[in-house]
Write a protein that holds these residues in place. Structure first.
Motif, PDB file in Angstrom:
ATOM      1  N   GLY A   1      57.257 -79.062  78.511  1.00  0.00           N
ATOM      2  CA  GLY A   1      58.516 -78.351  78.654  1.00  0.00           C
ATOM      3  C   GLY A   1      58.461 -77.159  79.572  1.00  0.00           C
ATOM      4  O   GLY A   1      57.576 -76.987  80.416  1.00  0.00           O
ATOM      5  N   LEU A   2      59.432 -76.265  79.358  1.00  0.00           N
ATOM      6  CA  LEU A   2      59.655 -75.128  80.233  1.00  0.00           C
ATOM      7  C   LEU A   2      58.438 -74.230  80.343  1.00  0.00           C
ATOM      8  O   LEU A   2      58.164 -73.675  81.414  1.00  0.00           O
ATOM      9  CB  LEU A   2      60.855 -74.323  79.711  1.00  0.00           C
ATOM     10  N   GLY A   3      57.688 -74.056  79.276  1.00  0.00           N
ATOM     11  CA  GLY A   3      56.595 -73.103  79.278  1.00  0.00           C
ATOM     12  C   GLY A   3      55.532 -73.357  80.319  1.00  0.00           C
ATOM     13  O   GLY A   3      54.780 -72.438  80.667  1.00  0.00           O
TER      14      GLY A   3
ATOM     15  N   ARG B   1      65.633 -84.409  67.880  1.00  0.00           N
ATOM     16  CA  ARG B   1      64.864 -83.347  67.202  1.00  0.00           C
ATOM     17  C   ARG B   1      63.688 -82.910  68.053  1.00  0.00           C
ATOM     18  O   ARG B   1      63.414 -81.703  68.180  1.00  0.00           O
ATOM     19  CB  ARG B   1      64.378 -83.859  65.839  1.00  0.00           C
ATOM     20  N   ASP B   2      62.981 -83.879  68.640  1.00  0.00           N
ATOM     21  CA  ASP B   2      61.818 -83.560  69.457  1.00  0.00           C
ATOM     22  C   ASP B   2      62.233 -82.781  70.696  1.00  0.00           C
ATOM     23  O   ASP B   2      61.559 -81.835  71.111  1.00  0.00           O
ATOM     24  CB  ASP B   2      61.110 -84.862  69.856  1.00  0.00           C
ATOM     25  N   GLY B   3      63.341 -83.185  71.301  1.00  0.00           N
ATOM     26  CA  GLY B   3      63.814 -82.491  72.491  1.00  0.00           C
ATOM     27  C   GLY B   3      64.161 -81.037  72.207  1.00  0.00           C
ATOM     28  O   GLY B   3      63.807 -80.129  72.972  1.00  0.00           O
ATOM     29  N   GLU B   4      64.851 -80.788  71.093  1.00  0.00           N
ATOM     30  CA  GLU B   4      65.223 -79.421  70.743  1.00  0.00           C
ATOM     31  C   GLU B   4      63.992 -78.607  70.361  1.00  0.00           C
ATOM     32  O   GLU B   4      63.841 -77.452  70.764  1.00  0.00           O
ATOM     33  CB  GLU B   4      66.218 -79.435  69.578  1.00  0.00           C
ATOM     34  N   ARG B   5      63.121 -79.210  69.575  1.00  0.00           N
ATOM     35  CA  ARG B   5      61.942 -78.479  69.090  1.00  0.00           C
ATOM     36  C   ARG B   5      61.016 -78.084  70.229  1.00  0.00           C
ATOM     37  O   ARG B   5      60.485 -76.965  70.245  1.00  0.00           O
ATOM     38  CB  ARG B   5      61.185 -79.344  68.074  1.00  0.00           C
ATOM     39  N   ARG B   6      60.824 -78.975  71.191  1.00  0.00           N
ATOM     40  CA  ARG B   6      59.861 -78.740  72.263  1.00  0.00           C
ATOM     41  C   ARG B   6      60.501 -78.244  73.546  1.00  0.00           C
ATOM     42  O   ARG B   6      59.799 -77.994  74.525  1.00  0.00           O
ATOM     43  CB  ARG B   6      59.085 -80.033  72.537  1.00  0.00           C
ATOM     44  N   GLY B   7      61.815 -78.093  73.550  1.00  0.00           N
ATOM     45  CA  GLY B   7      62.474 -77.635  74.769  1.00  0.00           C
ATOM     46  C   GLY B   7      62.444 -78.666  75.870  1.00  0.00           C
ATOM     47  O   GLY B   7      62.324 -78.331  77.051  1.00  0.00           O
TER      48      GLY B   7
ATOM     49  N   MET C   1      68.324 -88.249  77.342  1.00  0.00           N
ATOM     50  CA  MET C   1      68.100 -89.676  77.108  1.00  0.00           C
ATOM     51  C   MET C   1      68.642 -90.091  75.741  1.00  0.00           C
ATOM     52  O   MET C   1      69.133 -91.211  75.570  1.00  0.00           O
ATOM     53  CB  MET C   1      66.611 -90.004  77.204  1.00  0.00           C
ATOM     54  N   ALA C   2      68.555 -89.193  74.778  1.00  0.00           N
ATOM     55  CA  ALA C   2      69.109 -89.499  73.453  1.00  0.00           C
ATOM     56  C   ALA C   2      70.618 -89.665  73.538  1.00  0.00           C
ATOM     57  O   ALA C   2      71.194 -90.579  72.922  1.00  0.00           O
ATOM     58  CB  ALA C   2      68.743 -88.389  72.469  1.00  0.00           C
TER      59      ALA C   2
END
Length: 735
Positions: A462-464, A662-668, A675-676
């Protein structure tokens, strides 16, 4: 029961399972089995029984040894050594792969997948002569390359008349890691009646029935514990059982018991056992040569054999792996160095330079440039065999032994790069930090930043990781433009995955990379096209994306599969998408390039699904789990969710889609979120619930994700048109 017993007590069910396995193998079918259980529960004894039952078949054996787990392919080579006469019957590419992996010939380092396919072929060729039984004991200590390849082979065995049986020390519960999903036989303690009978056979005298029951309960019916823990104890000492509160894990208590027996032996016998414990190959002549250098004769083995700790034959064999670990862990540091020093001196530097260097490293008291240089050469040989993990370990140890600060920093940086290439990203930061303590030049410092950033990207897409990759690329701009372009492309990929959660990361990457000379290497061509897409819009980028696709002429270019596949989809060129993914899968299968295949299979499945070739797509996707297990990756989630949505399987599809959200939100990871939304729109359009499809698609098109935006617009056009929402349909049609 443990080896050495004439019959197995209380193992009728387990013996029946293994007898059935042998029958199927004799009938022409292949079978794989993982025998799992705690230390001492009887796994090795079952393998011994199976070997005896298969005496008229071909039986090959190997075992993992904790002390040699850093040596790439070591266990695999021991298992395959008796089968090498069949090597010439393999296709040339497979024959060469095994030759290089086993150090029998020089050549390009083989990919893990190709070695796996070659081992599968070798087993099949051997089994064509007579059914083959392969037994692998102490699988928890296999070197990483052997473990992954054998697990891969186990998943692909079918009708080769091969049995592949692993014994793995593990606690109760389902198998994890490489063996997950393979057939297993959980081995637990003996039933009470059998445990009492076994205990009675070794008790020094009559013991109260209640005490005996407590002992059986404390050991959990573990055969080795029942045989070993009563040794040397009087009936009075047994009166309160074995341990009492806080006695510790059973394996630790068993090892402690063996250590007490070792400590009671004469000094020369203890030294003999220690040399045997750190000589993991089982090379009898080497062992006795090292012992002669220490002034120890053959007669020193007698007390250990009398104490039932070893068995003497062609070579010395420990009664149980816990004896080896008890000797090894209980040794004084100076004695351990002396054992390694003797083994190093006894090892032929021409025939086994890597083992010699390994023993020298463990014998070293402080920094030693000669040993460090030998380890670095060993790392080079490991890389030449495809053993990235082994090379990384050799380099890390070399760095620790290097006296000169500059050389130590260089080797630490090389070790970090090797660990990254081996997929061990968590080892990279500490090694990079150690390297940065030394006098690095500008290019080395830039590469240190690059390694740290890429290690972060492997664990968090992700962004980090965007900014660290950007910083590393900026440092490389003048020093190594090609490496800078490759790093900017990696930053671009991270920013694409961050997507709507990326806080402008995509634009930052594009602005940073836009004035870098484009370069003619494939990564540079795609970077230039993607920068144009991000800064000037898709229409301006289309000619550059098309040019980049046309530049994919060499098979090696398929290493940049992700931007190539995305470029084809962004251009709406289904034929190119099918062609690229088909070529990538074919190339990766032929050459065994696992890093490409693990990405190519999900991309190929998605392209086939988009073309409406769903049965082929599912066939391709079915291959992905085994490849991902071997590569240590997990890349098929998006393709699985999309294909499930296209099939209209509402509940399974929604489960996958919700997990992606959930994975997308949790991990940014905004790309997962996008895609979801697309998959949700696909599902509802297929089910005819158009308002829900339009709602999902409208959420999806709020951000221009590469490729996903176009897909979602198509779903929005359909949903809005059928729902009578003309405004939304026109919005989608306008892009």
């Amino acid at each position: 029961m443990e080896r050495g017993m004439r019959q197995l007590v209380g193992r009728a069910r387990e013996s029946g399972v293994l007898d059935g396995l042998l029958r199927e193998v004799r009938d022409g079918r292949s079978r794989v089995l993982v025998v799992r259980g705690e230390a001492g529960v009887g796994k090795s004894a079952l393998l011994d029984r199976l070997a005896g039952q298969a005496a008229r078949l071909q039986v090959v054996r190997a075992a993992g040894v904790e002390a040699e787990s850093e040596f790439a392919y070591s266990a695999l080579q021991r298992l395959c050594a008796p089968l090498l006469p069949h090597l010439d019957r393999l296709p040339e590419v497979q024959r060469d792969a095994l030759g290089v992996a086993f150090g029998l010939s020089a050549g390009k380092p083989p990919e893990m997948l190709l070695v796996g396919i070659a081992v599968l072929g070798l087993f099949a060729e051997a089994a064509a002569v007579s059914p083959l039984v392969c037994l692998v004991d102490d699988a928890q200590w296999l070197d990483l390359m052997s473990l992954r390849i054998l697990a891969f082979v186990g998943r692909r065995l079918d009708a080769e008349s091969v049995a592949l049986v692993f014994a793995e020390r593990a606690a109760d519960g389902a198998a994890q890691g490489e063996f997950a999903g393979l057939p297993e036989l959980a081995l637990r303690g003996l039933a009470d009646a059998d445990a009492r009978a076994l205990l009675d056979s070794v008790l020094p005298g009559p013991v109260d029935a209640r005490v005996r029951d407590r002992i059986v309960a404390e050991t959990g019916g573990n055969p080795l514990a029942l045989l070993e823990l009563p040794r040397g104890l009087s009936p009075a000492e047994l009166a309160f059982g074995f341990g009492g509160p806080g006695a510790g894990p059973l394996a630790t208590r068993l090892e402690d018991g063996f250590r007490r027996r070792v400590d009671a032996l004469p000094p020369d016998t203890r030294a003999l056992l220690l040399v045997a414990a750190v000589e993991p190959v089982g090379d009898g002549p080497l062992l006795w040569h090292a012992l002669r250098l220490l002034g120890i004769g053959l007669e020193a083995a007698a007390p250990a054999e009398a104490a039932d700790l070893i068995t003497l034959g062609a070579t010395m064999r420990f009664r149980h792996p816990l004896v080896r670990s008890a000797v090894w862990r209980g040794a004084d540091a100076a004695d351990l160095r002396a054992a390694h020093r003797a083994l190093a001196e006894a090892t032929d530097p021409e025939q086994a330079p890597d083992r010699r260097a390994w023993h020298q490293a463990h014998a070293a008291v402080g920094p030693d440039e000669e040993v460090a240089a030998a380890l670095e050469r060993s790392a080079g040989r490991a890389l030449a065999r495809g053993g990235r993990a082994a090379a990384a370990c050799f380099l890390e140890r070399a760095a620790a032994l290097t006296p000169a600060p500059g050389e130590r920093a260089r080797r630490a940086l090389a070790a970090a790069g090797a660990h990254l290439a081996a997929g061990a990203a968590t080892r990279v930061p500490d090694l990079v930090s150690a390297a940065e303590l030394g006098p690095l030049d500008r290019l080395e410092r830039a590469n240190a930043h690059r390694l740290r950033a890429k290690a972060s990207a492997m664990t968090d897409q992700g962004l980090g990781v965007v900014q660290p990759l950007l910083d590393a690329a900026d440092r490389l701009r003048e020093l190594d433009p090609a490496a800078a372009r490759e790093t900017y492309l990696a930053a671009f990929g991270a920013a694409i995955w961050a997507g709507r959660h990326g806080d402008g990361g995509l634009r930052r990457v594009a602005d940073a990379a836009r004035d870098l000379p484009p370069g003619e290497e494939t990564a540079g061509v795609f970077l230039h096209a993607l920068v144009t897409w991000a800064t000037d819009g898709p229409a301006a980028a289309f000619p550059l994306l098309a040019r980049a696709l046309r530049a994919l002429t060499a098979d090696g270019d398929l290493a940049v599969l992700w931007p190539a596949a995305n470029a084809a989809v962004e251009l709406g060129d289904l034929a190119a998408w099918l062609d690229i993914t088909g070529r990538a899968v074919g190339f990766a299968r032929t050459t065994g390039t696992l890093s490409i295949l693990s990405t190519a299979l999900p991309y190929r499945a998605a392209s086939l699904g988009y073309a409406g070739r769903f049965p082929e797509a599912w066939d391709v996707l079915a291959e992905a789990p085994a490849v991902e297990e071997a590569a240590g990756l997990a890349t098929r989630t998006v393709s699985t969710a999309l294909l499930t949505a296209y099939r209209g399987r509402e509940r399974p599809a929604l489960d996958l889609i919700e997990a992606m959200e959930r994975d997308g939100e949790r991990r940014g990871l905004g790309r997962l979120t996008a895609m979801a939304a697309c998959a949700r729109a696909v599902l509802h359009n297929g089910l005819g619930t158009y308002p829900q499809a339009a709602e999902a698609a409208l959420r999806g098109v709020q951000y221009r994700d590469l490729v996903v935006h176009n897909w979602t617009c198509l779903e929005l056009v359909e949903a809005a048109t059928r729902a009578g929402d003309r405004a939304a349909a026109e919005l989608a049609a306008s892009g």
